[in-house]
Write a protein that holds these residues in place. Structure first.
Motif, PDB file in Angstrom:
ATOM      1  N   MET B 263       0.963  -1.070   0.172  1.00  0.00           N
ATOM      2  CA  MET B 263      -0.213   0.050   0.003  1.00  0.00           C
ATOM      3  C   MET B 263       1.122   1.313   0.294  1.00  0.00           C
ATOM      4  N   SER B 264       0.455   2.343  -1.029  1.00  0.00           N
ATOM      5  CA  SER B 264       1.324   3.611  -1.096  1.00  0.00           C
ATOM      6  C   SER B 264       0.620   4.512  -1.334  1.00  0.00           C
ATOM      7  N   ASN B 265       1.633   5.203  -1.509  1.00  0.00           N
ATOM      8  CA  ASN B 265       0.890   6.951  -2.268  1.00  0.00           C
ATOM      9  C   ASN B 265      -0.106   7.179  -1.073  1.00  0.00           C
ATOM     10  N   PHE B 266      -0.126   7.093  -0.425  1.00  0.00           N
ATOM     11  CA  PHE B 266      -1.297   8.017   1.040  1.00  0.00           C
ATOM     12  C   PHE B 266      -1.414   9.159   0.343  1.00  0.00           C
ATOM     13  N   ARG B 267      -2.659   9.555   0.109  1.00  0.00           N
ATOM     14  CA  ARG B 267      -2.725  10.892   0.531  1.00  0.00           C
ATOM     15  C   ARG B 267      -3.350  11.328   1.193  1.00  0.00           C
ATOM     16  N   TYR B 268      -3.289  12.249   2.455  1.00  0.00           N
ATOM     17  CA  TYR B 268      -4.250  12.168   3.463  1.00  0.00           C
ATOM     18  C   TYR B 268      -5.223  13.510   3.607  1.00  0.00           C
ATOM     19  N   ASP B 269      -6.601  13.661   4.225  1.00  0.00           N
ATOM     20  CA  ASP B 269      -7.672  14.607   4.147  1.00  0.00           C
ATOM     21  C   ASP B 269      -7.491  15.726   2.858  1.00  0.00           C
ATOM     22  N   VAL B 270      -8.117  15.117   1.837  1.00  0.00           N
ATOM     23  CA  VAL B 270      -8.509  15.072   0.456  1.00  0.00           C
ATOM     24  C   VAL B 270      -9.569  15.182  -0.104  1.00  0.00           C
ATOM     25  N   GLU B 271      -9.996  16.497  -0.050  1.00  0.00           N
ATOM     26  CA  GLU B 271     -11.483  16.538  -0.879  1.00  0.00           C
ATOM     27  C   GLU B 271     -12.138  15.829  -1.100  1.00  0.00           C
ATOM     28  N   LEU B 272     -13.163  14.507  -1.286  1.00  0.00           N
ATOM     29  CA  LEU B 272     -13.623  13.298  -1.399  1.00  0.00           C
ATOM     30  C   LEU B 272     -15.006  13.611  -1.814  1.00  0.00           C
ATOM     31  N   ASP B 273     -15.378  13.650  -3.196  1.00  0.00           N
ATOM     32  CA  ASP B 273     -16.751  14.099  -3.351  1.00  0.00           C
ATOM     33  C   ASP B 273     -18.074  12.391  -2.449  1.00  0.00           C
ATOM     34  N   PRO B 274     -18.693  13.015  -2.107  1.00  0.00           N
ATOM     35  CA  PRO B 274     -19.355  11.277  -0.986  1.00  0.00           C
ATOM     36  C   PRO B 274     -20.401  11.052  -2.130  1.00  0.00           C
ATOM     37  N   THR B 275     -20.442  10.956  -3.610  1.00  0.00           N
ATOM     38  CA  THR B 275     -20.645  10.342  -4.272  1.00  0.00           C
ATOM     39  C   THR B 275     -20.178   8.912  -4.524  1.00  0.00           C
ATOM     40  N   LEU B 276     -19.023   9.191  -4.514  1.00  0.00           N
ATOM     41  CA  LEU B 276     -17.822   8.082  -4.759  1.00  0.00           C
ATOM     42  C   LEU B 276     -18.658   7.154  -3.415  1.00  0.00           C
ATOM     43  N   PHE B 277     -18.900   7.095  -2.431  1.00  0.00           N
ATOM     44  CA  PHE B 277     -19.536   6.485  -1.301  1.00  0.00           C
ATOM     45  C   PHE B 277     -20.812   5.934  -1.689  1.00  0.00           C
ATOM     46  N   SER B 278     -21.502   6.285  -2.514  1.00  0.00           N
ATOM     47  CA  SER B 278     -23.386   6.058  -2.834  1.00  0.00           C
ATOM     48  C   SER B 278     -23.683   4.559  -2.767  1.00  0.00           C
ATOM     49  N   LEU B 279     -24.726   4.062  -1.366  1.00  0.00           N
ATOM     50  CA  LEU B 279     -24.572   2.474  -1.669  1.00  0.00           C
ATOM     51  C   LEU B 279     -25.452   2.509  -2.263  1.00  0.00           C
ATOM     52  N   GLU B 280     -26.459   3.631  -3.570  1.00  0.00           N
ATOM     53  CA  GLU B 280     -27.215   3.287  -4.446  1.00  0.00           C
ATOM     54  C   GLU B 280     -26.694   2.966  -5.905  1.00  0.00           C
ATOM     55  N   PRO B 281     -27.184   1.715  -6.484  1.00  0.00           N
ATOM     56  CA  PRO B 281     -26.540   1.005  -7.523  1.00  0.00           C
ATOM     57  C   PRO B 281     -26.821   2.101  -8.527  1.00  0.00           C
ATOM     58  N   PRO B 282     -25.989   1.777  -9.711  1.00  0.00           N
ATOM     59  CA  PRO B 282     -26.179   3.289 -10.706  1.00  0.00           C
ATOM     60  C   PRO B 282     -26.804   2.698 -11.794  1.00  0.00           C
ATOM     61  N   THR B 283     -27.850   3.823 -12.345  1.00  0.00           N
ATOM     62  CA  THR B 283     -28.782   3.095 -13.018  1.00  0.00           C
ATOM     63  C   THR B 283     -27.996   2.163 -14.486  1.00  0.00           C
ATOM     64  N   GLY B 284     -28.904   1.339 -14.604  1.00  0.00           N
ATOM     65  CA  GLY B 284     -29.168   0.439 -15.840  1.00  0.00           C
ATOM     66  C   GLY B 284     -28.599  -0.378 -15.049  1.00  0.00           C
ATOM     67  N   TYR B 285     -27.857  -0.818 -13.555  1.00  0.00           N
ATOM     68  CA  TYR B 285     -27.762  -1.376 -13.556  1.00  0.00           C
ATOM     69  C   TYR B 285     -28.704  -3.168 -12.613  1.00  0.00           C
ATOM     70  N   THR B 286     -28.413  -4.220 -13.396  1.00  0.00           N
ATOM     71  CA  THR B 286     -28.980  -5.315 -12.675  1.00  0.00           C
ATOM     72  C   THR B 286     -28.812  -5.590 -10.626  1.00  0.00           C
ATOM     73  N   VAL B 287     -29.372  -5.390  -9.836  1.00  0.00           N
ATOM     74  CA  VAL B 287     -29.646  -5.773  -8.556  1.00  0.00           C
ATOM     75  C   VAL B 287     -29.717  -6.847  -7.989  1.00  0.00           C
ATOM     76  N   GLN B 288     -29.109  -7.145  -7.609  1.00  0.00           N
ATOM     77  CA  GLN B 288     -28.909  -8.909  -6.405  1.00  0.00           C
ATOM     78  C   GLN B 288     -28.566  -8.434  -5.357  1.00  0.00           C
ATOM     79  N   THR B 289     -29.597  -8.617  -3.600  1.00  0.00           N
ATOM     80  CA  THR B 289     -29.091  -8.789  -3.099  1.00  0.00           C
ATOM     81  C   THR B 289     -29.016 -10.361  -2.146  1.00  0.00           C
ATOM     82  N   GLN B 290     -28.107  -9.356  -1.479  1.00  0.00           N
ATOM     83  CA  GLN B 290     -26.866 -10.605   0.040  1.00  0.00           C
ATOM     84  C   GLN B 290     -26.993 -10.113   1.132  1.00  0.00           C
TER      85      GLN B 290
END
Lengths: 175, 606
Positions: B263-290
């Motif tokens: 693990m390398s190239n750590f960068r800390y306290d950078v601005e990250l778009d919260p949508t990167l962490f969205s738990l909603e499936p993208p449009t057009g995806y087949t959704v399965q649950t577990q």
């Protein structure tokens, strides 16, 4: 699912007798007994068991043969030329008993050197008193194949035991 | 001794021997407690929801191929889970504590892992993102070229939810974490960033090994302070900036999965778009649950039982991604998939896909594998929970495995013990799979762990590749070369010969272009039919690859024919052995002393 307490209680003595005859000591025999019943659990999951006695004796024979074969391999690794009938014990003891013990041990070792199916048919037939048909059913082969395997096993065992006869004769001559 | 000599000659010797065996007295005593223990062991085995390999020979060809492909996928998924970690193993209780001063972090991660079945190395690359308080995202790619596969795992520990996305297939697997098992779990996660934080935190306390200080060293162009920590999952060497105490690089060794990562190239306290962490499936995806549960001690008991059942009733030499585990997983996967394929639901699906794709085998397989993905994930999780439980134990849990070679069902024989996080007593798993709690002093009388270590590496597991693999490789080679053994053991001499029949088949069916070859490699049925010898070759090379200088290996098979009697062709000294193992041209093997080895013919290569 089977009533395992009943199955074990009813057949454990038979299973132990089957394996003890082949492996000749309690510790190894008990290991084989456990493996036999654990294998039976797996089989019972797959299909209903019609004849517990025959199945368990068949499985017990297979486990005991595995052990004999392992012993045989270990013996060959220690001494590649070792023959099961090569060395005759010189330990004193009641003459008839000592000879019988020795002969029994030689046969166990020789069975461990047979091809697996030959050994299995031989043991089921000679030690478990199963007919060729019964042995064939346990091994999922035809009765003709079982008879052929039995015949080959006997011929091969006779050859493997032959040095025992020769050594005994020499022993007698020296005496 | 032979008093009755005449009788001896007159009797048939074999019949007398049989009678001697039948008359050999058998001790009568069968202690009731011994029988009772046997009943308990057998009942326990019968009650466990396991195992046994069902034969698929009665299935239609397409069903057999589908089963095989699914099993391969399960095994592949298994490897993936053990390296990067599934997105599902989270310590909810630890999450709150794990929140430190960081607002966010990004890093890069590279992992090399050797598959224990075929010896091939797989490289995975990942980019990781962490957003306080509890969100992680891992963008992972495995393989290269046409074989490349990408996936994204997003996890929110506090929400106990996650999602895995497979962009190529437009597939989303929504995961809910069932925390009801938490009390039986040791806590922790295999997700990279959280795992690092947990290991650093727990490594500095507890009865096991402490964090080892490595002093200062220049890392990636700057001075860093290093320390090493270990768990059942990984040995980690961490390098941190001495001023800020933030990590700059981590080397991770995972002996249990034959892997190494950085693990390398750590960068800390950078601005990250919260949508990167969205738990909603993208449009057009087949959704399965577990829904997944936390790995717990029962899972480890189950996997040990499973392995022992497929290892002649004997516990494995070590816990890890080794051959014993893989063969057990393969067997149960075959059974489970075999069962599933026979269900009306699967039969219907198979008919639909066959109708849709006709003779387009590739199209059929892709659609089938996509449909099977949830099934595969459930299967993988079911059997990997035990390994995950083991992997999550840290030095603070002071775990020991000493079950190698012990028979399943042996009474009063401890095989594994550990101290649950925060507990005073140890939990002990016995060979009859019973579990008890004992005070720490009692564990001192338990059998010793081999070399003080509970995990297995490629190099200390003699059963992984062995001389039989080399012998098989030599046999296959000679069969292709009119009985002549290879001039050297160099892969450049051997591999082309062994691959030749496969290449011929590929050429006949697919042609000679690189694309055609790739297509052949993806045809599971084709490779299963024609690739077996190449696989054997790979295992033989695995054995040779693991040879170290102290094994003093020599090859002398140049111009020698297979079957030449008394002609040594290869010899080596197994690690820890006084004697040499010598393979002869008839492929028999003997042990010789070092003095005997000096008299052997001169080797042509080492």
């Amino acid at each position: 699912m089977a009533d395992w307490e009943a199955v074990v209680s009813q057949h454990v003595a038979t299973v132990r007798r089957t394996v003890y005859r082949l492996v000749g000591n309690h510790a190894d025999a008990w290991d084989c007994v456990q493996e036999t019943f654990l294998e039976a659990v797996k089989i019972d999951r797959r299909e209903p068991v019609r004849n517990w006695s025959a199945l368990l004796r068949h499985l017990a024979t297979a486990r005991a043969l595995d052990l004999l074969r392992r012993r045989s391999r270990q013996r060959s690794r220690c001494s590649p030329d070792a023959d099961p009938a090569q060395v005759i014990s010189r330990e004193p003891g009641p003459p008839g008993r000592a000879e019988a013990n020795e002969l029994a041990d030689r046969l166990r070792a020789a069975v461990g050197r047979l091809p697996r199916r030959q050994a299995h048919v031989f043991c089921l037939n000679c030690f478990e008193q199963m007919t060729s048909e019964e042995a064939a059913e346990q091994l999922s082969i035809s009765p003709t194949a079982a008879r052929m395997l039995l015949s080959r096993a006997r011929r091969r065992l006779e050859r493997l035991l032959e040095p025992f006869r020769s050594a005994a004769e020499e022993d007698e001559r020296i005496r | 001794m032979m008093e009755n000599r005449e009788d001896f000659h007159r009797d048939d010797l074999l019949d007398r021997a049989v009678n001697a065996v039948l008359r050999d007295p058998i001790p009568d005593d069968l202690p009731p407690d011994q029988v009772a223990r046997l009943v308990a062991v057998v009942r326990q085995a019968a009650d466990r929801p396991l195992i046994g390999l069902k034969v698929t020979k009665n299935m239609k060809r397409i069903a057999r191929i589908a089963v095989a492909a699914t099993v391969l996928a399960v095994i592949g998924a298994l490897a993936c889970w053990l390296t990067i970690g599934g997105s599902t193993n989270i310590a909810l209780a630890d999450v709150a504590k794990a929140l430190d001063s960081l607002r966010s972090a990004t890093y890069e991660y590279t992992m090399e892992m050797k598959n224990p079945m075929d010896g091939k190395t797989t490289i995975s690359n990942a980019r990781g993102f962490f957003l306080a308080p509890s969100r992680e995202r891992c963008e992972m790619s495995m393989g290269s070229g046409n074989n490349k596969s990408n996936s994204i795992m997003i996890l929110d520990c506090l929400a106990a939810r996650g999602i895995t996305l497979v962009p190529e297939q437009k597939l989303a697997m929504a995961i809910t974490i069932d925390g009801s098992n938490l009390k039986k779990s040791v806590g922790g996660t295999s997700h990279m960033f959280d795992m690092v934080r947990r290991l650093v935190r727990e490594g500095s306390s507890g009865p096991g090994e402490k964090v080892e200080s490595l002093g200062k060293k220049e890392i990636d162009g700057r001075m860093a302070f290093g320390f090493r920590t270990r768990s059942n999952m990984a040995d980690m060497t961490l390098w941190a900036d001495p001023q800020t105490a933030r990590l700059v690089r981590i080397d991770i060794d995972m002996p249990s999965v034959n892997g190494h990562g950085v693990m390398s190239n750590f960068r800390y306290d950078v601005e990250l778009d919260p949508t990167l962490f969205s738990l909603e499936p993208p449009t057009g995806y087949t959704v399965q649950t577990q829904t997944v549960t936390m790995p717990a001690e029962d899972d480890l008991v189950n996997i040990l039982h499973l392995i022992a059942e497929h290892n002649n009733g004997t516990f494995p030499s070590a816990i890890g991604q080794n051959k014993e585990l893989m063969q057990a997983i393969q067997a149960v996967s075959m059974e489970e998939v075999g069962k599933f394929v026979k269900t009306p639901e699967a039969q219907k699906l198979m008919k639909e896909l066959q109708a849709k794709y006709g003779k387009d085998r590739d199209g059929f397989m892709k659609a089938w594998m996509k449909a099977m993905m949830p099934f595969n994930q459930k299967l993988t999780q079911k059997y990997m929970q035990g390994m995950m439980f083991y992997n999550m134990l840290t030095s603070a849990n002071d775990s020991h495995y000493v079950g190698g070679g012990v028979k399943l069902g042996t009474p009063n024989r401890p095989i594994f013990w550990y101290k649950p996080t925060g507990a005073d007593k140890y939990r002990v798993i016995y060979a009859d799979l019973s579990v008890k709690e004992v005070v720490p002093a009692e564990t001192k009388n338990f059998p010793k762990a081999p070399e003080g270590r509970t995990v297995q590496t490629m190099n200390n597991n003699p059963s992984f590749w062995n001389e039989k693999n080399l012998i098989e490789m030599l046999r296959v080679y000679a069969a292709q070369q009119n009985g002549l053994l290879p001039p050297t053991l160099d892969a450049r001499d051997i591999e082309p010969v062994i691959r030749a029949p496969l290449e011929k088949e590929i050429k006949a069916k697919y042609g000679t272009s690189p694309e055609a070859k790739m297509k052949a490699m993806q045809d599971i049925a084709f490779m299963m039919a024609h690739g077996g010898e190449v696989m054997k070759c790979g295992r033989g090379f695995g054995f040779l690859h693991d040879m170290k200088p102290e094994n003093d290996s020599h090859y002398a098979g140049k111009d020698v024919k297979l079957g030449t009697p008394d002609r040594p062709i290869f010899w080596y000294k197994p690690t820890g052995s006084e004697k040499y193992r010598v393979i002869y041209a008839d492929l028999s093997v003997k042990e010789l002393t070092a003095d005997d080895v000096k008299k052997l013919p001169e080797a042509t290569s080492k």
